[in-house]
Design a protein around this motif. Sequence first.
Motif, PDB file in Angstrom:
ATOM      1  N   LEU A  37      11.380 -12.671 -20.522  1.00  7.97           N
ATOM      2  CA  LEU A  37      11.343 -13.210 -21.880  1.00  7.97           C
ATOM      3  C   LEU A  37      11.627 -12.112 -22.897  1.00  7.97           C
ATOM      4  O   LEU A  37      12.368 -12.318 -23.867  1.00  7.97           O
ATOM      5  CB  LEU A  37       9.979 -13.846 -22.153  1.00  7.97           C
ATOM      6  N   LEU A  38      11.071 -10.925 -22.673  1.00  3.88           N
ATOM      7  CA  LEU A  38      11.333  -9.791 -23.565  1.00  3.88           C
ATOM      8  C   LEU A  38      12.811  -9.412 -23.535  1.00  3.88           C
ATOM      9  O   LEU A  38      13.418  -9.117 -24.571  1.00  3.88           O
ATOM     10  CB  LEU A  38      10.469  -8.604 -23.151  1.00  3.88           C
ATOM     11  N   LEU A  39      13.416  -9.432 -22.352  1.00  2.00           N
ATOM     12  CA  LEU A  39      14.841  -9.126 -22.231  1.00  2.00           C
ATOM     13  C   LEU A  39      15.691 -10.183 -22.934  1.00  2.00           C
ATOM     14  O   LEU A  39      16.694  -9.851 -23.585  1.00  2.00           O
ATOM     15  CB  LEU A  39      15.231  -9.038 -20.756  1.00  2.00           C
ATOM     16  N   ILE A  40      15.300 -11.445 -22.830  1.00  2.00           N
ATOM     17  CA  ILE A  40      16.045 -12.525 -23.490  1.00  2.00           C
ATOM     18  C   ILE A  40      15.940 -12.399 -25.004  1.00  2.00           C
ATOM     19  O   ILE A  40      16.931 -12.558 -25.734  1.00  2.00           O
ATOM     20  CB  ILE A  40      15.530 -13.902 -23.010  1.00  2.00           C
ATOM     21  N   VAL A  41      14.738 -12.101 -25.506  1.00  2.00           N
ATOM     22  CA  VAL A  41      14.555 -11.900 -26.953  1.00  2.00           C
ATOM     23  C   VAL A  41      15.408 -10.728 -27.435  1.00  2.00           C
ATOM     24  O   VAL A  41      16.028 -10.790 -28.505  1.00  2.00           O
ATOM     25  CB  VAL A  41      13.063 -11.659 -27.271  1.00  2.00           C
ATOM     26  N   THR A  42      15.458  -9.673 -26.639  1.00  2.00           N
ATOM     27  CA  THR A  42      16.285  -8.514 -26.990  1.00  2.00           C
ATOM     28  C   THR A  42      17.757  -8.899 -27.056  1.00  2.00           C
ATOM     29  O   THR A  42      18.484  -8.443 -27.954  1.00  2.00           O
ATOM     30  CB  THR A  42      16.093  -7.387 -25.955  1.00  2.00           C
ATOM     31  N   PHE A  43      18.207  -9.729 -26.124  1.00  2.00           N
ATOM     32  CA  PHE A  43      19.607 -10.162 -26.117  1.00  2.00           C
ATOM     33  C   PHE A  43      19.977 -10.873 -27.419  1.00  2.00           C
ATOM     34  O   PHE A  43      21.046 -10.639 -27.987  1.00  2.00           O
ATOM     35  CB  PHE A  43      19.856 -11.078 -24.922  1.00  2.00           C
ATOM     36  N   PHE A  44      19.106 -11.744 -27.912  1.00  2.00           N
ATOM     37  CA  PHE A  44      19.405 -12.506 -29.126  1.00  2.00           C
ATOM     38  C   PHE A  44      19.107 -11.733 -30.403  1.00  2.00           C
ATOM     39  O   PHE A  44      19.279 -12.271 -31.491  1.00  2.00           O
ATOM     40  CB  PHE A  44      18.600 -13.818 -29.128  1.00  2.00           C
ATOM     41  N   SER A  45      18.672 -10.475 -30.278  1.00  2.00           N
ATOM     42  CA  SER A  45      18.293  -9.712 -31.461  1.00  2.00           C
ATOM     43  C   SER A  45      19.488  -9.105 -32.198  1.00  2.00           C
ATOM     44  O   SER A  45      19.393  -8.822 -33.389  1.00  2.00           O
ATOM     45  CB  SER A  45      17.318  -8.594 -31.070  1.00  2.00           C
ATOM     46  N   LYS A  46      20.618  -8.899 -31.503  1.00  2.00           N
ATOM     47  CA  LYS A  46      21.775  -8.237 -32.109  1.00  2.00           C
ATOM     48  C   LYS A  46      23.031  -9.072 -31.878  1.00  2.00           C
ATOM     49  O   LYS A  46      23.253  -9.600 -30.777  1.00  2.00           O
ATOM     50  CB  LYS A  46      21.982  -6.841 -31.504  1.00  2.00           C
ATOM     51  N   ASP A  47      23.868  -9.159 -32.900  1.00  2.00           N
ATOM     52  CA  ASP A  47      25.111  -9.919 -32.772  1.00  2.00           C
ATOM     53  C   ASP A  47      26.007  -9.361 -31.680  1.00  2.00           C
ATOM     54  O   ASP A  47      26.688 -10.113 -30.976  1.00  2.00           O
ATOM     55  CB  ASP A  47      25.878  -9.912 -34.109  1.00  2.00           C
ATOM     56  N   VAL A  48      25.991  -8.042 -31.519  1.00  2.00           N
ATOM     57  CA  VAL A  48      26.897  -7.410 -30.562  1.00  2.00           C
ATOM     58  C   VAL A  48      26.599  -7.870 -29.141  1.00  2.00           C
ATOM     59  O   VAL A  48      27.494  -7.907 -28.295  1.00  2.00           O
ATOM     60  CB  VAL A  48      26.793  -5.875 -30.670  1.00  2.00           C
ATOM     61  N   PHE A  49      25.362  -8.255 -28.855  1.00  2.00           N
ATOM     62  CA  PHE A  49      24.998  -8.666 -27.509  1.00  2.00           C
ATOM     63  C   PHE A  49      25.603 -10.024 -27.145  1.00  2.00           C
ATOM     64  O   PHE A  49      26.194 -10.186 -26.083  1.00  2.00           O
ATOM     65  CB  PHE A  49      23.482  -8.708 -27.349  1.00  2.00           C
ATOM     66  N   TYR A  50      25.441 -11.017 -28.026  1.00  2.00           N
ATOM     67  CA  TYR A  50      25.962 -12.341 -27.682  1.00  2.00           C
ATOM     68  C   TYR A  50      27.401 -12.562 -28.149  1.00  2.00           C
ATOM     69  O   TYR A  50      27.882 -13.686 -28.191  1.00  2.00           O
ATOM     70  CB  TYR A  50      25.045 -13.474 -28.164  1.00  2.00           C
ATOM     71  N   LEU A  51      28.083 -11.456 -28.482  1.00  2.00           N
ATOM     72  CA  LEU A  51      29.521 -11.521 -28.739  1.00  2.00           C
ATOM     73  C   LEU A  51      30.301 -10.670 -27.724  1.00  2.00           C
ATOM     74  O   LEU A  51      31.508 -10.487 -27.865  1.00  2.00           O
ATOM     75  CB  LEU A  51      29.832 -11.024 -30.163  1.00  2.00           C
ATOM     76  N   THR A  52      29.610 -10.136 -26.730  1.00  2.00           N
ATOM     77  CA  THR A  52      30.221  -9.306 -25.692  1.00  2.00           C
ATOM     78  C   THR A  52      29.999  -9.959 -24.336  1.00  2.00           C
ATOM     79  O   THR A  52      28.871 -10.340 -24.010  1.00  2.00           O
ATOM     80  CB  THR A  52      29.609  -7.895 -25.692  1.00  2.00           C
ATOM     81  N   MET A  53      31.070 -10.053 -23.525  1.00  2.00           N
ATOM     82  CA  MET A  53      30.989 -10.816 -22.287  1.00  2.00           C
ATOM     83  C   MET A  53      29.940 -10.282 -21.332  1.00  2.00           C
ATOM     84  O   MET A  53      29.182 -11.056 -20.744  1.00  2.00           O
ATOM     85  CB  MET A  53      32.352 -10.870 -21.585  1.00  2.00           C
ATOM     86  N   ARG A  54      29.882  -8.964 -21.141  1.00  2.00           N
ATOM     87  CA  ARG A  54      28.955  -8.454 -20.120  1.00  2.00           C
ATOM     88  C   ARG A  54      27.508  -8.730 -20.503  1.00  2.00           C
ATOM     89  O   ARG A  54      26.664  -8.997 -19.638  1.00  2.00           O
ATOM     90  CB  ARG A  54      29.178  -6.963 -19.881  1.00  2.00           C
ATOM     91  N   TYR A  55      27.189  -8.732 -21.806  1.00  2.00           N
ATOM     92  CA  TYR A  55      25.831  -9.062 -22.232  1.00  2.00           C
ATOM     93  C   TYR A  55      25.573 -10.570 -22.100  1.00  2.00           C
ATOM     94  O   TYR A  55      24.455 -10.981 -21.777  1.00  2.00           O
ATOM     95  CB  TYR A  55      25.600  -8.611 -23.672  1.00  2.00           C
ATOM     96  N   ILE A  56      26.590 -11.369 -22.362  1.00  2.00           N
ATOM     97  CA  ILE A  56      26.440 -12.820 -22.206  1.00  2.00           C
ATOM     98  C   ILE A  56      26.160 -13.176 -20.751  1.00  2.00           C
ATOM     99  O   ILE A  56      25.266 -13.981 -20.441  1.00  2.00           O
ATOM    100  CB  ILE A  56      27.697 -13.555 -22.707  1.00  2.00           C
ATOM    101  N   LEU A  57      26.912 -12.568 -19.834  1.00  2.00           N
ATOM    102  CA  LEU A  57      26.685 -12.812 -18.410  1.00  2.00           C
ATOM    103  C   LEU A  57      25.316 -12.282 -17.980  1.00  2.00           C
ATOM    104  O   LEU A  57      24.645 -12.886 -17.129  1.00  2.00           O
ATOM    105  CB  LEU A  57      27.794 -12.162 -17.581  1.00  2.00           C
ATOM    106  N   PHE A  58      24.902 -11.167 -18.564  1.00  2.00           N
ATOM    107  CA  PHE A  58      23.576 -10.633 -18.290  1.00  2.00           C
ATOM    108  C   PHE A  58      22.506 -11.633 -18.707  1.00  2.00           C
ATOM    109  O   PHE A  58      21.512 -11.857 -17.986  1.00  2.00           O
ATOM    110  CB  PHE A  58      23.408  -9.307 -19.024  1.00  2.00           C
ATOM    111  N   ALA A  59      22.707 -12.269 -19.863  1.00  2.00           N
ATOM    112  CA  ALA A  59      21.750 -13.277 -20.337  1.00  2.00           C
ATOM    113  C   ALA A  59      21.720 -14.492 -19.412  1.00  2.00           C
ATOM    114  O   ALA A  59      20.665 -15.099 -19.210  1.00  2.00           O
ATOM    115  CB  ALA A  59      22.105 -13.708 -21.761  1.00  2.00           C
TER     116      ALA A  59
END
Length: 314
Positions: free
Chosen positions: A35-57
Motif C-alpha cells: 500500500l505504501l508503494l502504491i501511494v508512492t506511485f501515485f504521488s508524482k506525475d512522472v511515475f504514472y506517465l512512465t511505462m516502467r513505473y506503470i508496469l511496476f504499479a
Amino acid sequence: MTNNSSIGGAYMQRQINFQFVLVQLLVSIFLCINLLLIVTFFSKDVFYLTMRYILFAVTLLSDSLILIMSDVVFILAYFHFTMQVGICVIMSIVLLLYIFVTPITLTAMTLERFVAICMPLQHAELCSAHRALHCILIIHALSSMPCIVILSIFFASASHRFYTQDRICSVEMFILRRWHDHVRSAVSQFYFLIMCITIVYSYIKIMKVAKAASGENKKSTWKGLRTVILHAFQLLLCLIQLWCPFIESAVLQIDFMLFINVRYFNYITFILTPRCLSPLIYGLRDEMFFHALKYYALCGLYKKQSSDLVCSSN
C-alpha cells in the motif's frame, strides 16, 4: 498412550495456531508495504506517465489482490468453512488470472528495458504512457488464457449438481480427472518456457550492447542488465509457485501431515514472500522512487531531498 496422544494433539493444535497467526501477520505487513508503494506511485506525475513505473504499479496491485484473495481462501480452509462450488469458482477465476499477471508483467518490464537500451531511438514511441495501457490489456489477455483453458475443461466435465454442492474452496477442486492436472501442468510449463526465452534473449542482447558501450552509456547499460537479472530472479520466484501443486500432489501420496507442512511452507515461501519482497527490492533500486518512498515512509522528514531529486530529474 492416551496422555502421549493428548500431549501430541495439544502440540499440533499450538503449532497450527502459530502457523495461522504467522500467516495473518505476514499478510498484514506485506499489504501495508505494498500500500505504501502504491501511494508512492501515485504521488508524482512522472511515475504514472512512465511505462516502467506503470508496469511496476500493475505488479503491486496484482500482488496485493493475490495476498488478499489467497488469505481469504486460507482462512476459509483453516476454519473448514464450506461454500457453494459456484461461489468458489468466481473467487478462483480471480486467483487463476492474477497468478499469471505478475510474471507476465515482469516479462513486459524486461522487454521495456530491452527497448530502452537496445532501441533507444524507438523507446519514447514504443514505451509511452498510452502504449502502457495497451500493454496492460495484452498482459491480462495473455493471463486469462490459462484460466480459460482450465475452466473450460472443468465446465465440460462437471455436472450441474456439482455447482450446488458445499465444499471447502480450493483450486484443486477444478481437477476432476487425472488428465486435467496434466493439462494444467502443460499450460504452466509452456508459459514458463516462453517467459524464460524472452528474458534470456533480452539479457544476451543487452550484454552485447553493454560490451560495446562506453562512458555513461556503459554505466547505464550495465544498470539495465542488472535490472534484467533482478526480473529473472523475481520471475523465478513467481513461477516456482506453478510447480508447487505438482510437488504437493507427490508428497500427498507419501504422508498427509508432511503434505500439510509442505503446503504451508510453499504458501509462505513462494506465494506470500515474493508478493512483497520483489516489488520492494525493485522500488528501492530506483533512485527517484526510493526517495519518494522514503518521504512517505518517514512522514515527510525528507521532503526537501525528494523534491530536489525529482526537480533535477525533470
